[in-house]
Motif scaffolding. Structure first.
Motif, short mmCIF file in Angstrom:
data_model
loop_
_atom_site.label_atom_id
_atom_site.label_comp_id
_atom_site.label_asym_id
_atom_site.label_seq_id
_atom_site.Cartn_x
_atom_site.Cartn_y
_atom_site.Cartn_z
N ALA A 60 63.13 87.06 31.10
CA ALA A 60 62.38 88.10 30.10
C ALA A 60 62.90 87.81 28.55
O ALA A 60 62.06 87.58 27.87
CB ALA A 60 62.32 89.47 30.43
N ILE A 61 64.26 87.47 28.51
CA ILE A 61 64.82 87.27 27.28
C ILE A 61 64.30 86.05 26.89
O ILE A 61 64.06 85.54 25.62
CB ILE A 61 66.47 87.33 27.45
N LEU A 62 64.10 84.77 27.68
CA LEU A 62 63.82 83.59 27.40
C LEU A 62 62.41 83.55 26.96
O LEU A 62 61.92 82.99 25.96
CB LEU A 62 63.99 82.67 28.73
N ALA A 63 61.59 84.44 27.45
CA ALA A 63 60.24 84.41 27.22
C ALA A 63 60.10 84.89 25.59
O ALA A 63 59.31 84.65 24.80
CB ALA A 63 59.29 85.28 28.14
N PHE A 64 60.87 86.05 25.63
CA PHE A 64 61.05 86.68 24.11
C PHE A 64 60.99 85.66 23.20
O PHE A 64 60.71 85.53 22.09
CB PHE A 64 61.93 88.07 24.23
N ILE A 110 61.00 82.25 23.14
CA ILE A 110 60.01 81.18 22.98
C ILE A 110 58.77 81.88 22.18
O ILE A 110 58.31 81.33 21.29
CB ILE A 110 59.43 80.86 24.48
N ILE A 111 58.63 83.03 22.53
CA ILE A 111 57.04 83.59 21.81
C ILE A 111 57.55 84.06 20.38
O ILE A 111 56.73 83.84 19.29
CB ILE A 111 56.66 84.74 22.49
N SER A 112 58.73 84.36 20.03
CA SER A 112 59.17 84.82 18.73
C SER A 112 59.25 83.55 17.91
O SER A 112 59.05 83.58 16.72
CB SER A 112 60.50 85.63 18.81
N THR A 113 59.82 82.35 18.50
CA THR A 113 59.89 81.23 17.78
C THR A 113 58.67 80.64 17.25
O THR A 113 58.34 79.72 16.21
CB THR A 113 60.60 80.06 18.52
#
Length: 132
Positions: free
Chosen positions: A24-28, A30-33
């Motif tokens: 979930a942190i990794l997805a956050f 990736i999407i925020s970048t």
């Protein structure tokens, strides 16, 4: 009296919730970048050029000319007659400012030239035309 044997079950660390949290942190991240790309001008269909070069400058002013001939300076609408005075107010003394013109590929050439003509009257700026 006989007590039942408590077979001690070995303690286990369940890592599935930890893996879920990490994903979930990794997805956050990736999407925020994806939102870190900085677009100065308004979205227009830029013409393509094979010899285009990237320009690096500290102070950048972006002028966008949309297909309907509307002019924007740093995302704020402006009239052609006010363009020179507005850019002069953004340029500080003894500094080099890069003015990037984002013109839609369907904008008439005369409109782009008239904007460039107004900008050439301002001292201390360099002009660039954005392409893909």
């Amino acid at each position: 009296m006989r007590l039942p044997d408590d077979s001690e079950t070995p303690f286990q660390i369940n890592i599935v919730p930890m893996i879920d949290a990490i994903f979930a942190i990794l997805a956050f991240f990736i999407i925020s970048t994806l939102y870190l790309t900085r677009s100065e001008g308004l979205p227009v269909n830029l013409p393509t050029a094979t010899t285009a070069e990237s320009q690096l400058q500290d102070r950048i002013i972006t002028i966008t000319i949309q297909e309907n001939r509307a002019i924007f300076i740093n995302r704020e609408p402006i009239e052609l007659s006010q363009l020179e005075a507005r850019v002069e107010s953004l340029v500080t003394a003894n500094s080099q400012v890069l003015v990037i013109i984002n013109a839609d590929e369907n904008v008439p050439h005369g409109r782009v030239v008239s904007v460039m003509d107004r900008l050439r009257l301002v001292e201390g700026i360099r002009l660039a035309i954005a392409t893909q």
